[in-house]
Design an enzyme around this catalytic site. Structure first.
Site, PDB file in Angstrom:
ATOM      1  N   ARG A  90      11.632  -2.818  19.179  1.00 36.56           N
ATOM      2  CA  ARG A  90      12.818  -2.398  19.927  1.00 36.56           C
ATOM      3  C   ARG A  90      12.638  -2.430  21.430  1.00 36.56           C
ATOM      4  NH1 ARG A  90      14.461   3.314  17.860  1.00 36.56           N
ATOM      5  NH2 ARG A  90      12.223   3.538  18.165  1.00 36.56           N
ATOM      6  N   ASP A  97      -1.373  -2.711  -0.637  1.00 41.26           N
ATOM      7  CA  ASP A  97      -2.141  -1.488  -0.846  1.00 41.26           C
ATOM      8  C   ASP A  97      -3.506  -1.831  -0.277  1.00 41.26           C
ATOM      9  OD1 ASP A  97      -4.014   0.400  -1.935  1.00 41.26           O
ATOM     10  OD2 ASP A  97      -2.391   1.055  -3.233  1.00 41.26           O
ATOM     11  N   HIS A  98      -3.782  -1.357   0.932  1.00 40.86           N
ATOM     12  CA  HIS A  98      -4.947  -1.921   1.623  1.00 40.86           C
ATOM     13  C   HIS A  98      -6.266  -1.579   0.930  1.00 40.86           C
ATOM     14  CE1 HIS A  98      -5.122   1.999   3.735  1.00 40.86           C
ATOM     15  NE2 HIS A  98      -6.370   1.714   4.011  1.00 40.86           N
ATOM     16  N   LYS A 102     -10.200  -3.840   0.148  1.00 41.44           N
ATOM     17  CA  LYS A 102     -11.552  -3.394   0.526  1.00 41.44           C
ATOM     18  C   LYS A 102     -12.557  -4.135  -0.362  1.00 41.44           C
ATOM     19  CE  LYS A 102     -10.143   1.153   2.227  1.00 41.44           C
ATOM     20  NZ  LYS A 102     -10.518   1.253   3.622  1.00 41.44           N
ATOM     21  N   GLU A 158     -11.485  12.523   3.754  1.00 39.50           N
ATOM     22  CA  GLU A 158     -11.273  12.139   5.157  1.00 39.50           C
ATOM     23  C   GLU A 158     -11.601  13.325   6.039  1.00 39.50           C
ATOM     24  OE1 GLU A 158      -8.008   9.360   6.267  1.00 39.50           O
ATOM     25  OE2 GLU A 158      -7.102  10.242   4.490  1.00 39.50           O
ATOM     26  N   HIS A 196      -3.368   4.241  -3.523  1.00 37.66           N
ATOM     27  CA  HIS A 196      -4.774   3.837  -3.458  1.00 37.66           C
ATOM     28  C   HIS A 196      -5.606   4.358  -4.634  1.00 37.66           C
ATOM     29  CE1 HIS A 196      -3.393   2.764   0.418  1.00 37.66           C
ATOM     30  NE2 HIS A 196      -3.622   3.910   1.028  1.00 37.66           N
TER      31      HIS A 196
HETATM   32  N1  LIG Z   1      -0.730   3.159  11.217  1.00 40.32           N
HETATM   33  C1  LIG Z   1      -1.475   2.953  10.139  1.00 40.32           C
HETATM   34  O1  LIG Z   1      -2.720   2.928  10.161  1.00 40.32           O
HETATM   35  C2  LIG Z   1      -0.819   2.720   8.826  1.00 40.32           C
HETATM   36  C3  LIG Z   1       0.551   2.556   8.722  1.00 40.32           C
HETATM   37  N2  LIG Z   1       1.116   2.273   7.525  1.00 40.32           N
HETATM   38  C4  LIG Z   1       2.571   2.061   7.414  1.00 40.32           C
HETATM   39  O2  LIG Z   1       2.998   1.065   8.333  1.00 40.32           O
HETATM   40  C5  LIG Z   1       4.271   1.353   8.831  1.00 40.32           C
HETATM   41  C6  LIG Z   1       4.252   1.401  10.349  1.00 40.32           C
HETATM   42  O3  LIG Z   1       3.361   2.409  10.776  1.00 40.32           O
HETATM   43  P1  LIG Z   1       2.957   2.585  12.315  1.00 40.32           P
HETATM   44  O4  LIG Z   1       2.652   1.294  12.931  1.00 40.32           O
HETATM   45  O5  LIG Z   1       1.924   3.648  12.306  1.00 40.32           O
HETATM   46  O6  LIG Z   1       4.318   3.157  12.944  1.00 40.32           O
HETATM   47  P2  LIG Z   1       4.683   3.389  14.475  1.00 40.32           P
HETATM   48  O7  LIG Z   1       5.597   4.553  14.510  1.00 40.32           O
HETATM   49  O8  LIG Z   1       3.481   3.403  15.312  1.00 40.32           O
HETATM   50  O9  LIG Z   1       5.524   2.077  14.850  1.00 40.32           O
HETATM   51  C7  LIG Z   1       6.863   1.907  14.496  1.00 40.32           C
HETATM   52  C8  LIG Z   1       7.351   0.563  15.002  1.00 40.32           C
HETATM   53  O10 LIG Z   1       8.692   0.385  14.587  1.00 40.32           O
HETATM   54  C9  LIG Z   1       9.488   0.019  15.725  1.00 40.32           C
HETATM   55  N3  LIG Z   1      10.830   0.557  15.597  1.00 40.32           N
HETATM   56  C10 LIG Z   1      11.193   1.824  15.288  1.00 40.32           C
HETATM   57  N4  LIG Z   1      12.543   1.898  15.225  1.00 40.32           N
HETATM   58  C11 LIG Z   1      13.012   0.668  15.506  1.00 40.32           C
HETATM   59  C12 LIG Z   1      14.304   0.107  15.565  1.00 40.32           C
HETATM   60  N5  LIG Z   1      15.389   0.834  15.315  1.00 40.32           N
HETATM   61  N6  LIG Z   1      14.432  -1.179  15.875  1.00 40.32           N
HETATM   62  C13 LIG Z   1      13.351  -1.947  16.130  1.00 40.32           C
HETATM   63  N7  LIG Z   1      12.086  -1.468  16.082  1.00 40.32           N
HETATM   64  C14 LIG Z   1      11.919  -0.187  15.760  1.00 40.32           C
HETATM   65  C15 LIG Z   1       8.791   0.633  16.891  1.00 40.32           C
HETATM   66  O11 LIG Z   1       9.220  -0.073  18.029  1.00 40.32           O
HETATM   67  P3  LIG Z   1       9.372   0.630  19.477  1.00 40.32           P
HETATM   68  O12 LIG Z   1       8.014   1.141  19.776  1.00 40.32           O
HETATM   69  O13 LIG Z   1       9.771  -0.492  20.321  1.00 40.32           O
HETATM   70  O14 LIG Z   1      10.374   1.719  19.318  1.00 40.32           O
HETATM   71  C16 LIG Z   1       7.337   0.389  16.510  1.00 40.32           C
HETATM   72  O15 LIG Z   1       7.022  -0.933  16.800  1.00 40.32           O
HETATM   73  C17 LIG Z   1       4.693   2.663   8.169  1.00 40.32           C
HETATM   74  O16 LIG Z   1       5.427   2.361   7.016  1.00 40.32           O
HETATM   75  C18 LIG Z   1       3.365   3.298   7.778  1.00 40.32           C
HETATM   76  O17 LIG Z   1       3.505   4.152   6.668  1.00 40.32           O
HETATM   77  C19 LIG Z   1       0.366   2.124   6.398  1.00 40.32           C
HETATM   78  C20 LIG Z   1      -1.004   2.285   6.419  1.00 40.32           C
HETATM   79  C21 LIG Z   1      -1.702   2.616   7.622  1.00 40.32           C
HETATM   80  O1  LIG Z   2      -2.782   4.743   3.532  1.00 40.95           O
HETATM   81  C1  LIG Z   2      -3.421   5.597   4.119  1.00 40.95           C
HETATM   82  O2  LIG Z   2      -4.735   5.419   4.255  1.00 40.95           O
HETATM   83  C2  LIG Z   2      -5.458   6.122   5.250  1.00 40.95           C
HETATM   84  C3  LIG Z   2      -6.914   6.005   4.854  1.00 40.95           C
HETATM   85  O3  LIG Z   2      -7.277   4.651   4.847  1.00 40.95           O
HETATM   86  P1  LIG Z   2      -8.788   4.228   5.065  1.00 40.95           P
HETATM   87  O4  LIG Z   2      -8.787   2.767   4.891  1.00 40.95           O
HETATM   88  O5  LIG Z   2      -9.147   4.675   6.441  1.00 40.95           O
HETATM   89  O6  LIG Z   2      -9.571   4.959   4.028  1.00 40.95           O
HETATM   90  C4  LIG Z   2      -5.045   7.566   5.339  1.00 40.95           C
HETATM   91  O7  LIG Z   2      -5.668   8.168   6.445  1.00 40.95           O
HETATM   92  C5  LIG Z   2      -3.547   7.647   5.515  1.00 40.95           C
HETATM   93  O8  LIG Z   2      -3.143   9.012   5.494  1.00 40.95           O
HETATM   94  C6  LIG Z   2      -2.827   6.897   4.437  1.00 40.95           C
HETATM   95  O9  LIG Z   2      -1.461   6.773   4.768  1.00 40.95           O
END
Ligand SMILES: NC(=O)C1=CN([C@@H]2O[C@H](COP(=O)(O)OP(=O)(O)OC[C@H]3O[C@@H](n4cnc5c(N)ncnc54)[C@H](OP(=O)(O)O)[C@@H]3O)[C@@H](O)[C@H]2O)C=CC1
Ligand SMILES: O=C1O[C@H](COP(=O)(O)O)[C@@H](O)[C@H](O)[C@H]1O
Length: 510
Positions: free
Chosen positions: A58, A194-195, A199, A233, A258
């Protein structure tokens, strides 16, 4: 992008060049996992020549600013380190596309950009759409992709979608999402990530079981007494995670996906072949065979939920779960769960599977332990050390990936004494290098059209069926099961120890 790093290396996988479009590209997942994974693949010469990345989000950003942000994180997290000159070349393949997820014009512009990339490349326009947004946007992104025709592949090309977790919040929402996904992409082009399946050690479970003649004959209730799966964790709710986590809880966040995937790999029958469906057919049978905890009474007997109170982790003072940022001070969400489960098949009849997962435990460690039955107590029953416990096969998923086998040995010396010893295999020392990150393997597999390490529709739904009973009992039943407590930095609540003690067992010390 031509592979700038290792022109000498031909990619060893069957991955094909494509444009990867990441929805949610300014987010944490893209910065910490996805772009570093693609960078590492490029460094290792595994990324097909010509892969391009378009980040869709966004905020207003130029390509240059987007690339700078990615570089900062890559320096911090990249498995293979960060090489500034390699990055200079790599970053040329990365572009930013600003749009709201809900804005159809943004998708129209995206389609034009993708066509331009294909023309420039002069090759087929393979596209990999990676939905790395919050789950409430999954539907609209899929619908908009379809509306502008991006879910359709050009002749001779493919269009695939990777969907991040959480895949729904219960069975009904997962079924709805599955409908939306399958209305947009064919099941064969849908990759539910499912990461944990990416692994290295999770992948090794099948090899260990089916490529070694010594384990499979013992892999059943005649020889195995119990199985434990622990995912500990030390982190709490850092980085604003509390907002999401307090709505999800440990059961939905980790067990539904997982841990049940790991359990399926341990408990499945040998597949007839290694095709994606061959493997997933067997995993889903395990999920269908789970003994359902379909009454509050069964849940009280077999499941423990808990929250941490203030304590110390890594010698640092930490707050309790309810004091965490973005967590409701009266939250009834579990940050820890332990379960006693049964897989009702001939192979596993009578063998308990104990699962536990939690935040703010003493360390980060995921492992599966297979506890074998003791031999008949006739020869050594009077020998010192005879009761030190039986054979335990431990599959260390992370860290220090490897496998160890615990056995009892005679202590050197003139008298007969016995002591437990370990045969230990460490990936890092045996193969001389660390394992690739899970996302590397999974991205490559999606580019190769191999869905074996991704969850199929029926697997996700079967897993939710099991979880829904517990969630309903916790949140909707008249007399709700209690929320136990444990001090942050300890190994969980006493109630979880009691759960195993009822069977004469105890959690393995990690
Ligand atoms: N972070 C992690 O390690 C993990 C995340 N996930 C999953 O991955 C997904 C993303 O997580 P994460 O990266 O942490 O989330 P973040 O909140 O860090 O990022 C969200 C992203 O979505 C964008 N966004 C939000 N609203 C809008 C919109 N209306 N239009 C366009 N872009 C939008 C944001 O853009 P902007 O910044 O420009 O608003 C940003 O790029 C989730 O489903 C989470 O459960 C799964 C496993 C691990
Ligand atoms: O999907 C998820 O995984 C992480 C843990 O992942 P790992 O690869 O670091 O073991 C967890 O912290 C998080 O809550 C969950 O959404």
């Amino acid at each position: 992008m031509s592979n700038p790093f290792r022109e000498d290396l031909v990619s060893r996988s069957r991955a094909e060049a494509c444009t990867v479009v990441i929805f949610g590209a300014t987010g944490d997942l893209t910065h910490r996992k996805l772009v570093p994974a693609l960078y590492n693949l490029a460094v290792d010469g595994e990324l097909p020549h010509g892969v391009k990345i378009i980040g869709f989000a966004r905020r207003e950003k130029s390509d240059a600013v987007f690339r700078e942000g990615l570089e900062e994180l890559n320096k911090e997290v990249s498995r293979s380190g960060h090489d500034a000159s390699l990055w200079e070349e790599y970053k040329e393949s990365i572009h930013y596309h600003q749009s709201e997820f809900t804005d159809i014009d943004g998708y129209q512009r995206l389609a034009e950009r993708l066509d331009a990339i294909d023309r420039e490349r002069g090759g087929v326009g393979n596209r990999l759409f990676y939905i790395a947004s919050a789950p409430e946007f999954f539907d609209v992104i899929l619908e908009n992709l379809k509306a502008v025709g991006l879910s359709e592949a050009a002749d001779g090309a493919w269009a695939r979608v990777i969907v991040e977790k959480p895949f729904g919040t219960d069975l009904a929402t997962a079924q709805h999402l599955n409908k939306v996904v399958n209305n947009t992409f064919a099941e064969k082009d849908t990759y539910r990530i499912d990461h944990y399946l990416g692994k290295e050690t999770a992948q090794n479970i099948m090899v260990l079981r089916f490529a070694n003649a010594i384990f499979e004959p013992l892999w059943n209730n005649k020889h195995i007494e119990q199985v434990q799966i622990t995912c500990a964790e030390h982190l709490g709710m850092e980085g604003g995670r509390g907002g999401y986590y307090d709505k999800a809880g440990a059961l939905r966040d980790m067990v539904q996906n997982h841990l049940l995937q790991l359990l399926s790999l341990v408990a499945m029958e040998p597949p007839t072949d290694l095709s994606a469906d061959g493997v997933r057919d067997e995993k889903v049978k395990v999920l269908r065979s789970l003994r359902q905890l379909n009454s509050p009474e069964l849940i009280k007997q077999n499941v423990v939920r808990a929250q941490y109170t203030a304590g110390h982790v890594d010698a640092k003072q930490v707050v309790g779960y309810r004091e965490e940022d973005r967590v409701d001070p009266e939250s009834m969400t579990e940050a820890y769960v332990a379960l006693r489960m049964h897989v009702d098949t001939w192979r596993w009849s009578g063998v308990p599977f104990y699962l536990r997962v939690g935040k703010r435990l003493p360390k980060k460690a995921t492992e599966i332990s297979i506890h074998f039955k003791s031999p008949p107590n006739v020869l050594f029953n009077a020998t010192p050390g005879a009761n030190e416990g039986g054979n335990v096969l431990v599959i260390r998923i992370q860290p220090d990936e490897g496998i160890s086998l615990r056995m009892v040995s005679k202590l050197p010396g003139t008298s007969l004494r016995m002591e437990p010893v370990k045969m230990d295999f460490h990936y890092a020392t045996s193969f001389g290098k660390g394992s690739p990150e899970a996302y590397e393997r999974l991205l490559l597999d999606a580019m190769a059209g191999d869905a074996t390490l991704f969850a199929r529709r029926d697997e996700v739904e079967e897993a939710w069926k099991y979880i829904d009973h517990i969630e309903r009992a916790w949140h909707e039943s008249e007399v709700k099961p209690p929320m136990a407590e444990f001090v942050a930095g300890s190994w969980g609540p006493k109630e979880a120890d009691d759960l195993l003690e009822q069977d004469g067992n105890s959690w393995r010390r990690l």
